[in-house]
Design a protein around this motif. Structure first.
Motif, PDB file in Angstrom:
ATOM      1  N   PHE A  69       6.260   3.405   0.159  1.00 30.93           N
ATOM      2  CA  PHE A  69       5.043   2.722   0.604  1.00 30.93           C
ATOM      3  C   PHE A  69       3.972   3.734   0.994  1.00 30.93           C
ATOM      4  O   PHE A  69       2.794   3.597   0.631  1.00 30.93           O
ATOM      5  CB  PHE A  69       5.330   1.825   1.810  1.00 30.93           C
ATOM      6  N   SER A  72       2.501   5.471  -2.049  1.00 32.76           N
ATOM      7  CA  SER A  72       1.709   4.545  -2.864  1.00 32.76           C
ATOM      8  C   SER A  72       0.326   4.317  -2.268  1.00 32.76           C
ATOM      9  O   SER A  72      -0.680   4.254  -2.991  1.00 32.76           O
ATOM     10  CB  SER A  72       2.442   3.207  -3.001  1.00 32.76           C
ATOM     11  N   THR A 142       3.834  -2.196  -3.593  1.00 30.67           N
ATOM     12  CA  THR A 142       3.827  -1.973  -2.145  1.00 30.67           C
ATOM     13  C   THR A 142       3.134  -3.123  -1.432  1.00 30.67           C
ATOM     14  O   THR A 142       3.608  -3.616  -0.394  1.00 30.67           O
ATOM     15  CB  THR A 142       3.116  -0.643  -1.821  1.00 30.67           C
TER      16      THR A 142
END
Length: 293
Positions: A69, A72, A142
């Motif tokens: 996450f 990203s 994400t």
């Protein structure tokens, strides 16, 4: 003949970002389960193997998932507004601390007798696939997963039944994690709007919706497989295991049943995570945990 109307994408993006102006994402540096003499029991969630398996299976995904996450979101931080840039920084700090605490939690799961090798391999397999995808697709993934964690977090905080009778340290960990997931629930989404500000609304909606469908067809079945693996280690197998999981997920307390409406809202035009305002849950947590704030 009327000239075609040109949509000002930048204006559209601004109208679609109702993150509260007064929201502050607060990294709360807390540690759980470290006290001397604390032992996390095998069925730490009220002696319920199904509730325990659900949270254990979810926790195994967090350390590597949250690193994904972070990367990203950070891939698209260039050019972000000062407010969004600060939110990305705070989001990163929160996720790093979540990773640290779930590594410790997962170690206690192993210490209680579980082998989580299969669950770790599930996560590794997904991350291998991710390496082949464009960065914007990973951001869309994400964003979808952050929506999942946010609606699970809301249900967890709104319904005390999910952690009633649980190990106090484990319950405190999950509530802390939940309130911070709600607090930063729009960071990936707002980063997506920033990264795709040159896109049409249709193109943006199509990719985010397709990605949510892909994530859903993987997220829930993979967690169920993880639960089945953990339950098998408790000699709970076959229809007994499947029936117990279905009842836990869709019956009582019905975690998945209760998030269906919030999940479906993701596909609506004009969706934004803060269309559902849960600041009262943050305020309540801080009132009950003043040191954490």
């Amino acid at each position: 003949m009327n000239a075609p109307v040109k949509i000002d994408t930048e204006i559209a993006v601004q109208k679609a970002v109702p993150t509260p102006a007064d929201l502050t994402i607060t990294p709360r540096d807390r540690r759980f389960g470290r006290s001397e003499g604390h032992v996390q029991g095998r069925w730490w969630n009220n002696g319920n193997p199904f509730a325990t398996a659900f949270f254990n299976a979810l926790s195994t995904t967090f350390p590597k998932g949250e690193a994904f996450f972070i990367e990203s979101v950070k891939a698209f931080r260039d050019g972000a507004s000062p407010k969004l840039a600060e939110e990305i920084r705070a989001f990163t700090m929160q996720e790093v601390m979540h990773t640290r605490e779930h590594v410790a939690f997962n170690r206690r799961v192993v210490d209680s007798g579980y082998d989580v090798t299969f669950l770790d391999e599930q996560v590794d397999h997904v991350l291998e696939l991710i390496k082949t995808r464009p960065a914007i697709v990973n951001l869309a993934a994400t964003m979808a997963l952050e929506h999942f964690t946010a609606i699970l977090a809301r249900e967890l905080l709104e319904n005390p039944k999910h952690l009633d009778g649980a190990d106090p340290e484990a319950a405190a960990l999950w509530r802390w994690h939940a309130v911070e997931e709600i607090e930063h629930k729009a960071v990936a989404y707002d980063t997506w709007l920033h990264a795709t500000k040159g896109w049409s609304r249709w193109r943006r909606w199509k990719l985010k919706s397709m990605m949510m469908l892909v994530i859903t067809t993987r997220f829930i079945p993979e967690r169920i497989k993880g639960m089945l693996n953990l339950l098998e280690q408790d000699d709970i197998t076959g229809w007994k295991a499947k029936r117990g999981i279905l009842w836990y997920a869709f019956g009582n307390p019905g975690m998945f049943r209760k998030i269906l409406g919030a999940w479906a809202a993701y596909f609506l035009p004009g969706f934004h995570p803060w269309n559902s305002d849960e600041k009262h849950l943050i305020a309540r947590y801080e009132a009950e945990n003043p040191v954490a704030a």
